[in-house]
Motif scaffolding. Structure first.
Motif, PDB file in Angstrom:
ATOM      1  N   VAL A 161      40.318  -9.184  19.183  1.00  0.00           N
ATOM      2  CA  VAL A 161      39.947  -9.444  17.795  1.00  0.00           C
ATOM      3  C   VAL A 161      38.875  -8.459  17.335  1.00  0.00           C
ATOM      4  CG1 VAL A 161      38.168 -11.152  18.411  1.00  0.00           C
ATOM      5  CG2 VAL A 161      39.278 -11.259  16.157  1.00  0.00           C
ATOM      6  N   PHE A 162      39.005  -8.011  16.099  1.00  0.00           N
ATOM      7  CA  PHE A 162      37.955  -7.249  15.419  1.00  0.00           C
ATOM      8  C   PHE A 162      37.307  -8.181  14.398  1.00  0.00           C
ATOM      9  CE2 PHE A 162      40.629  -3.702  16.817  1.00  0.00           C
ATOM     10  CZ  PHE A 162      39.681  -2.779  17.250  1.00  0.00           C
ATOM     11  N   LEU A 163      35.990  -8.244  14.385  1.00  0.00           N
ATOM     12  CA  LEU A 163      35.245  -9.108  13.470  1.00  0.00           C
ATOM     13  C   LEU A 163      34.460  -8.225  12.510  1.00  0.00           C
ATOM     14  CD1 LEU A 163      34.046 -11.480  16.307  1.00  0.00           C
ATOM     15  CD2 LEU A 163      35.743 -12.063  14.559  1.00  0.00           C
ATOM     16  N   LEU A 164      34.963  -8.102  11.301  1.00  0.00           N
ATOM     17  CA  LEU A 164      34.369  -7.235  10.285  1.00  0.00           C
ATOM     18  C   LEU A 164      33.535  -8.069   9.322  1.00  0.00           C
ATOM     19  CD1 LEU A 164      34.190  -4.491   8.725  1.00  0.00           C
ATOM     20  CD2 LEU A 164      36.293  -5.196   7.538  1.00  0.00           C
ATOM     21  N   GLN A 165      32.263  -7.729   9.211  1.00  0.00           N
ATOM     22  CA  GLN A 165      31.409  -8.458   8.280  1.00  0.00           C
ATOM     23  C   GLN A 165      31.664  -7.951   6.868  1.00  0.00           C
ATOM     24  OE1 GLN A 165      29.882 -10.996   9.326  1.00  0.00           O
ATOM     25  NE2 GLN A 165      28.840 -11.602   7.448  1.00  0.00           N
ATOM     26  N   ALA A 166      31.981  -8.876   5.958  1.00  0.00           N
ATOM     27  CA  ALA A 166      32.339  -8.488   4.590  1.00  0.00           C
ATOM     28  C   ALA A 166      31.244  -8.816   3.584  1.00  0.00           C
ATOM     29  CB  ALA A 166      33.630  -9.187   4.165  1.00  0.00           C
ATOM     30  N   HIS A 167      30.510  -9.891   3.822  1.00  0.00           N
ATOM     31  CA  HIS A 167      29.478 -10.322   2.872  1.00  0.00           C
ATOM     32  C   HIS A 167      28.404 -11.098   3.637  1.00  0.00           C
ATOM     33  CE1 HIS A 167      27.544 -11.994  -0.666  1.00  0.00           C
ATOM     34  NE2 HIS A 167      27.735 -13.211  -0.184  1.00  0.00           N
ATOM     35  N   PHE A 191      23.830  -9.899  18.326  1.00  0.00           N
ATOM     36  CA  PHE A 191      23.842  -8.915  17.244  1.00  0.00           C
ATOM     37  C   PHE A 191      23.813  -9.640  15.903  1.00  0.00           C
ATOM     38  CE2 PHE A 191      26.861  -7.547  20.599  1.00  0.00           C
ATOM     39  CZ  PHE A 191      26.157  -6.468  21.118  1.00  0.00           C
ATOM     40  N   ILE A 192      23.197  -9.023  14.926  1.00  0.00           N
ATOM     41  CA  ILE A 192      23.306  -9.479  13.537  1.00  0.00           C
ATOM     42  C   ILE A 192      24.127  -8.438  12.793  1.00  0.00           C
ATOM     43  CG2 ILE A 192      22.089  -9.952  11.379  1.00  0.00           C
ATOM     44  CD1 ILE A 192      19.774 -11.025  13.022  1.00  0.00           C
ATOM     45  N   LEU A 193      25.257  -8.870  12.247  1.00  0.00           N
ATOM     46  CA  LEU A 193      26.148  -7.950  11.546  1.00  0.00           C
ATOM     47  C   LEU A 193      25.895  -7.990  10.045  1.00  0.00           C
ATOM     48  CD1 LEU A 193      27.508  -7.770  14.304  1.00  0.00           C
ATOM     49  CD2 LEU A 193      29.734  -7.858  13.157  1.00  0.00           C
ATOM     50  N   GLU A 194      25.822  -6.803   9.460  1.00  0.00           N
ATOM     51  CA  GLU A 194      25.677  -6.611   8.016  1.00  0.00           C
ATOM     52  C   GLU A 194      27.041  -6.196   7.455  1.00  0.00           C
ATOM     53  OE1 GLU A 194      22.766  -6.915   6.429  1.00  0.00           O
ATOM     54  OE2 GLU A 194      21.281  -6.901   8.054  1.00  0.00           O
ATOM     55  N   PRO A 195      27.218  -6.267   6.119  1.00  0.00           N
ATOM     56  CA  PRO A 195      28.492  -5.834   5.535  1.00  0.00           C
ATOM     57  C   PRO A 195      28.885  -4.424   5.984  1.00  0.00           C
ATOM     58  CG  PRO A 195      27.210  -6.981   3.905  1.00  0.00           C
ATOM     59  CD  PRO A 195      26.319  -6.836   5.103  1.00  0.00           C
ATOM     60  N   GLY A 196      30.115  -4.285   6.451  1.00  0.00           N
ATOM     61  CA  GLY A 196      30.613  -3.005   6.949  1.00  0.00           C
ATOM     62  C   GLY A 196      30.516  -2.864   8.452  1.00  0.00           C
ATOM     63  N   ASP A 197      29.672  -3.686   9.113  1.00  0.00           N
ATOM     64  CA  ASP A 197      29.585  -3.666  10.573  1.00  0.00           C
ATOM     65  C   ASP A 197      30.784  -4.402  11.168  1.00  0.00           C
ATOM     66  OD1 ASP A 197      27.165  -2.386  10.301  1.00  0.00           O
ATOM     67  OD2 ASP A 197      25.950  -4.176  10.706  1.00  0.00           O
ATOM     68  N   MET A 198      31.163  -4.022  12.380  1.00  0.00           N
ATOM     69  CA  MET A 198      32.321  -4.658  13.006  1.00  0.00           C
ATOM     70  C   MET A 198      32.105  -4.789  14.514  1.00  0.00           C
ATOM     71  SD  MET A 198      36.360  -3.717  12.489  1.00  0.00           S
ATOM     72  CE  MET A 198      36.333  -2.140  13.350  1.00  0.00           C
ATOM     73  N   LEU A 199      32.590  -5.884  15.064  1.00  0.00           N
ATOM     74  CA  LEU A 199      32.486  -6.157  16.494  1.00  0.00           C
ATOM     75  C   LEU A 199      33.883  -6.366  17.058  1.00  0.00           C
ATOM     76  CD1 LEU A 199      30.721  -6.892  19.008  1.00  0.00           C
ATOM     77  CD2 LEU A 199      30.724  -9.252  18.152  1.00  0.00           C
ATOM     78  N   TYR A 200      34.212  -5.601  18.104  1.00  0.00           N
ATOM     79  CA  TYR A 200      35.478  -5.809  18.817  1.00  0.00           C
ATOM     80  C   TYR A 200      35.214  -6.638  20.059  1.00  0.00           C
ATOM     81  CZ  TYR A 200      39.007  -5.105  22.367  1.00  0.00           C
ATOM     82  OH  TYR A 200      39.921  -5.346  23.370  1.00  0.00           O
ATOM     83  N   LEU A 201      36.082  -7.625  20.313  1.00  0.00           N
ATOM     84  CA  LEU A 201      35.984  -8.445  21.510  1.00  0.00           C
ATOM     85  C   LEU A 201      37.340  -8.499  22.211  1.00  0.00           C
ATOM     86  CD1 LEU A 201      33.893 -11.469  20.167  1.00  0.00           C
ATOM     87  CD2 LEU A 201      33.076  -9.599  21.618  1.00  0.00           C
ATOM     88  N   PRO A 202      37.357  -8.290  23.528  1.00  0.00           N
ATOM     89  CA  PRO A 202      38.612  -8.419  24.276  1.00  0.00           C
ATOM     90  C   PRO A 202      38.965  -9.889  24.478  1.00  0.00           C
ATOM     91  CG  PRO A 202      36.813  -7.855  25.757  1.00  0.00           C
ATOM     92  CD  PRO A 202      36.235  -7.841  24.373  1.00  0.00           C
TER      93      PRO A 202
END
Length: 378
Positions: free
Chosen positions: A138-144, A177-188
């Motif tokens: 999964v990719f987790l993309l912060q949008a807002h 991690f703290i994700l801001e808009p545009g940041d993304m986290l990949y998890l296996p």
């Protein structure tokens, strides 16, 4: 299509090839500003409207007094603003929104057979779905807004019993991690994680298909049941008397074993099954046919002038001479195969691309257009 050796901003300026080698199925990857200056594709109200539709898969998750509750959609009412710790999940947003569909296409460095959908998670302050793991990448993309992620490579994946969600009973994080808009986290797959909203936030999840072998096996056996051909009927002309009438005879077992052993399947059988299985629309997917469809002749004229594109709800794959679209399959000639493979890969064809299409291919395009699987380019 993007070449696998070209660095992508989306992957933190590494190539898909390097990503697959070093991270895919192996370890997490934090990508700051994977999509710089990213803005939400849907407003909060638009997302709530989607969640209320019958043809949209949605879930409302709340956490109250140490207890998780989940309500399946359609979700017509959202908790009052004062109620904390709730999350709205809207699945398959790419099927209903062009911008979301275009975003999902950015991840087509992964084959379509594995790419699933784009889910949007809206959460109020403190909202989340609890510590859990997914069985897929999964990719987790912060949008807002912001979301705090805690992740860990723990081996103990036991769950709390009696919960409507798969909540880990012993969550241990080793990174935060703290994700801001545009940041993304990949998890296996099977990597434990817990995301909690810091204020109001929206997170986009790009998920991948990972069916179990049991599911595939059961589906394949069901698929093969339609093509099994075992002529004849059991008979026993040499039947003898018995003192044990309730016992199944060895002769009956042997005969049945010999007949079942005659069932064979080929690579072609598996190819056709897999193509139809992977392109079968989900139960909540409905196609919109044109209100006033063109006649076949006028459609062909318009297609040769404008070109065509697949509906965002259409799934199309191919292998060898076989073409698969929305759960159906057929074999094609070499000439048509090139055109149809281009359509599957690019999702659209220019009018000039259709000049070499056979009458059979044009007839198929027209039928797909009438069914809402394919559209004329604007």
């Amino acid at each position: 299509m993007q070449k696998n050796n070209s660095p992508l901003t989306l992957l933190g300026n590494i190539s898909p090839k390097q990503f697959f080698t070093e991270y895919w199925h192996k370890k997490p990857l934090l990508i700051r500003q994977a999509i710089p200056e990213f803005q939400p594709l849907l407003s909060k109200s638009e997302l709530f409207e989607l969640a209320a539709q019958d043809d949209v898969e949605s879930r409302l998750i709340t956490f109250f007094k140490k207890h998780w509750e989940m309500k399946n959609g359609p979700i017509s009412s959202i908790p009052v603003k004062e109620k904390k710790d709730w999350t709205l999940l809207v699945q398959g947003v790419n099927l209903h929104n062009d911008d979301a569909n275009e975003l999902l296409k950015q991840f087509r460095f992964v084959p379509d057979a594995r790419l699933d959908d784009l889910m949007i998670s809206y959460a109020v302050d403190g909202g989340g779905v609890g510590p859990h793991f997914d069985s897929y990448d999964v990719f987790l993309l912060q949008a807002h807004g912001q979301r705090r992620w805690q992740i860990g490579a723990q081996k103990n994946l036991s769950l709390i019993e009696g919960m409507p969600l798969k909540i880990l009973s012993h969550f241990e994080s080793d990174q935060e991690f703290i994700l801001e808009p545009g940041d993304m986290l990949y998890l296996p797959p099977q990597y434990a994680h817990d995301g909690v909203a810091i204020g109001e936030c929206m997170t986009y999840s790009i998920g991948f298909r990972a069916p179990s072998f049991q599911e595939l096996g059961e589906s394949f056996m069901n698929f093969m049941s339609e093509s099994i051909d075992l002529p004849g009927r059991y008979s026993d002309p040499d039947l003898k008397t018995t003192t044990k009438p309730a016992e199944i005879s060895t002769e009956l077992l042997t005969t049945l074993s010999e007949q079942i052993a005659k069932i064979r399947f080929t690579n072609d059988d598996i190819t056709i099954f897999l193509g139809e299985y992977l392109t079968e629309p989900k139960p909540n997917v409905y196609f919109d046919s044109p209100e006033k469809p063109l006649t076949p002749k006028r459609f062909e004229q318009a297609a040769l002038k404008k070109g065509v594109r697949l509906s965002r709800k259409t799934m199309m794959l191919y292998k060898g001479k076989h073409i698969f679209i929305n759960g159906e399959s057929f074999a094609v000639t070499t000439a048509d195969k090139d055109i149809l493979a281009t359509l599957a890969n690019q999702k659209n064809l220019a009018g000039s691309d259709l000049l070499g299409a056979s009458p059979d291919a044009m007839e198929a395009f027209c039928l797909w257009y009438e069914d809402g699987w394919l559209e004329l380019n604007p």
